[in-house]
Design an enzyme around this catalytic site. Structure first.
Site, short mmCIF file in Angstrom:
data_model
loop_
_atom_site.label_atom_id
_atom_site.label_comp_id
_atom_site.label_asym_id
_atom_site.label_seq_id
_atom_site.Cartn_x
_atom_site.Cartn_y
_atom_site.Cartn_z
N THR A 1 0.86 -1.19 0.00
CA THR A 1 0.00 0.00 0.00
C THR A 1 0.89 1.24 0.00
OG1 THR A 1 -1.67 -1.17 1.30
CG2 THR A 1 -1.86 1.23 1.16
N LYS B 1 -7.11 1.91 -2.92
CA LYS B 1 -6.73 1.31 -1.63
C LYS B 1 -6.74 2.36 -0.52
CE LYS B 1 -5.08 -1.47 1.45
NZ LYS B 1 -6.06 -2.23 2.21
N LYS C 1 0.00 5.24 8.38
CA LYS C 1 0.60 5.59 7.08
C LYS C 1 -0.48 5.76 6.02
CE LYS C 1 1.69 2.04 4.83
NZ LYS C 1 1.07 1.07 3.93
N1 LIG Z 1 -1.32 -6.52 7.52
C1 LIG Z 1 -2.46 -6.22 6.86
O1 LIG Z 1 -3.58 -6.52 7.34
C2 LIG Z 1 -2.43 -5.55 5.53
C3 LIG Z 1 -1.33 -4.86 5.10
N2 LIG Z 1 -1.35 -4.23 3.88
C4 LIG Z 1 -0.19 -3.50 3.39
O2 LIG Z 1 0.73 -4.49 2.96
C5 LIG Z 1 2.08 -4.04 3.20
C6 LIG Z 1 2.79 -5.06 4.08
O3 LIG Z 1 2.08 -5.15 5.29
P1 LIG Z 1 2.47 -6.22 6.44
O4 LIG Z 1 2.89 -7.48 5.83
O5 LIG Z 1 1.35 -6.19 7.39
O6 LIG Z 1 3.71 -5.47 7.08
P2 LIG Z 1 4.91 -6.03 7.97
O7 LIG Z 1 5.34 -4.87 8.79
O8 LIG Z 1 4.54 -7.29 8.64
O9 LIG Z 1 6.03 -6.36 6.88
C7 LIG Z 1 6.71 -5.34 6.21
C8 LIG Z 1 7.69 -5.93 5.21
O10 LIG Z 1 8.41 -4.84 4.59
C9 LIG Z 1 9.81 -5.08 4.77
N3 LIG Z 1 10.54 -3.81 4.82
C10 LIG Z 1 10.29 -2.75 5.63
N4 LIG Z 1 11.16 -1.75 5.37
C11 LIG Z 1 11.98 -2.20 4.38
C12 LIG Z 1 13.07 -1.63 3.69
N5 LIG Z 1 13.49 -0.39 3.93
N6 LIG Z 1 13.67 -2.36 2.74
C13 LIG Z 1 13.24 -3.62 2.47
N7 LIG Z 1 12.21 -4.23 3.09
C14 LIG Z 1 11.58 -3.51 4.04
C15 LIG Z 1 9.93 -5.87 6.05
O11 LIG Z 1 11.18 -6.51 6.12
P3 LIG Z 1 11.80 -6.97 7.55
O12 LIG Z 1 11.17 -8.29 7.84
O13 LIG Z 1 13.26 -7.03 7.31
O14 LIG Z 1 11.42 -5.90 8.55
C16 LIG Z 1 8.75 -6.84 5.86
O15 LIG Z 1 9.07 -7.86 4.96
C17 LIG Z 1 1.93 -2.64 3.80
O16 LIG Z 1 2.03 -1.70 2.77
C18 LIG Z 1 0.53 -2.65 4.40
O17 LIG Z 1 -0.02 -1.36 4.51
C19 LIG Z 1 -2.44 -4.32 3.04
C20 LIG Z 1 -3.54 -5.02 3.42
C21 LIG Z 1 -3.63 -5.66 4.72
O1 LIG Z 2 -5.02 -2.69 4.73
C1 LIG Z 2 -5.59 -3.36 5.56
C2 LIG Z 2 -6.74 -4.18 5.28
O2 LIG Z 2 -7.26 -4.83 6.21
O3 LIG Z 2 -7.18 -4.21 4.13
#
Ligand SMILES: NC(=O)C1=CN([C@@H]2O[C@H](COP(=O)(O)OP(=O)(O)OC[C@H]3O[C@@H](n4cnc5c(N)ncnc54)[C@H](OP(=O)(O)O)[C@@H]3O)[C@@H](O)[C@H]2O)C=CC1
Ligand SMILES: O=CC(=O)O
Length: 291
Positions: A95, A170, A238
């Site tokens: 996102t 989104k 965010k």
């Molecule tokens: N969780 C949810 O319910 C939902 C989330 N989203 C969106 O999906 C995306 C991922 O969410 P989610 O999985 O929950 O997040 P997490 O915080 O669990 O995971 C984030 C991921 O991004 C990586 N990351 C962060 N910073 C960097 C960087 N500078 N360089 C490389 N990799 C990086 C992390 O790596 P590392 O493991 O090394 O920290 C990890 O793999 C977000 O944009 C979120 O808004 C969308 C729908 C639902």
């Molecule tokens: O981005 C979060 C979700 O639940 O969708």
């Protein structure tokens, strides 16, 4: 089909696991490489860098935390851009805002690669169950190629046209969700302070016109002050911030979303950012106490 997957957080881990379980060959990379181990146990290969993954795979999916992570994985040393080339596809499911997506799209297409943004609606459980809603935009040919993977990760895919439209859709959805979570939290506090049983409130809500899966799923755990992260609060904040910026660009006044953003910011400032976004309830409770 060999598919690359960058980012194995809450969402990326569940999504890539589903691809593996459904017959895809998957090469994974995560900034913290140890998070690849569980996927490897289920048959994934590891790429040492994003560039190494892209080199190996016809198309690569990314699921990263925010705009800065999405840009870094593409543009930094050993990033996606170093190996993207004629006929290779890059699908960013993180996102982010439309500007970030457009920057990535321009860089990928300048190297004759294909780009699709495809953020998702749905949280940890829908990701585990392959029930996400996919909001894609960009290169239609890549969308068509990715449909078998989208059908495994999601229950419905939308193709929304030009790059930016998926990101905007989104953000609109999550702006509504964040505002609803705040209204819900205020309602729970109001019920409690008025001497009502919050469980009774959940039952009443669930039978009326504003019944929804979010209240149904989060309500019982919020009442227990339990916030194991499915959607981390820092990501919801965010999304509010990016949605408000979209409102600024389009001169849309959003006082409800702005107030909700303040509550999420407050929650982050007191260290709740890594908990589930429903932990904003804790902040609402405190505000109510001090007034
Ligand atoms: N969780 C949810 O319910 C939902 C989330 N989203 C969106 O999906 C995306 C991922 O969410 P989610 O999985 O929950 O997040 P997490 O915080 O669990 O995971 C984030 C991921 O991004 C990586 N990351 C962060 N910073 C960097 C960087 N500078 N360089 C490389 N990799 C990086 C992390 O790596 P590392 O493991 O090394 O920290 C990890 O793999 C977000 O944009 C979120 O808004 C969308 C729908 C639902
Ligand atoms: O981005 C979060 C979700 O639940 O969708």
């Amino acid at each position: 089909m060999e598919v690359g997957f960058l980012g194995l957080g809450i969402m990326g881990k569940a999504m890539s696991m589903n691809l593996l379980r459904n017959g895809f060959k998957v090469t994974v990379w995560n900034r913290t490489l140890s998070k690849c181990d569980e996927l490897v146990e289920h048959g994934a290969s590891i790429g040492e860098t994003p560039a190494a993954v892209v080199k190996k795979c016809k198309y690569t999916i990314a699921m990263l935390s925010d705009p800065s992570a999405a840009l870094s994985v593409v543009f930094d040393q050993d990033g996606v851009l170093e190996q993207i080339s004629d006929g290779k596809g890059y699908i960013d499911m993180s996102t982010v805002d439309a500007d970030t997506s457009s920057k990535i799209s321009e860089a990928i297409t300048s190297k004759n690669g294909y780009f699709l943004e495809a953020p998702v609606s749905g949280s940890k459980k829908p990701a585990e169950d392959g029930q996400l809603v996919i909001l894609a935009a960009g290169e239609k040919a890549l969308y068509d190629e990715a449909i078998p993977a989208f059908n495994i990760m999601g229950k419905k895919s939308f193709f929304l046209g030009q790059v930016g439209n998926g990101a905007k859709m989104k953000l609109v959805v999550n702006m509504i969700m964040g505002s609803m979570m705040n209204a819900f939290s205020e309602g729970l506090v109001l019920a409690d302070r008025s001497g009502l049983n919050p469980h009774a409130l959940l039952d009443v809500l669930d039978l009326g016109a504003i019944a929804n899966p979010m209240f149904r799923m989060k309500g019982p755990t919020m009442i227990q002050n339990s916030y194991s992260p499915a959607f981390p609060l820092k990501h919801q904040q965010k999304d509010m911030r990016l949605a408000l910026a979209l409102g600024d660009e389009n001169a849309v006044s959003m006082p409800v979303a702005a107030a909700a953003n303040e509550a999420f910011k407050k929650a982050r400032s007191v260290g709740l950012g890594d908990l589930d976004f429903s932990a904003v309830y804790e902040t609402v409770k405190v505000v109510e106490h001090s007034s």
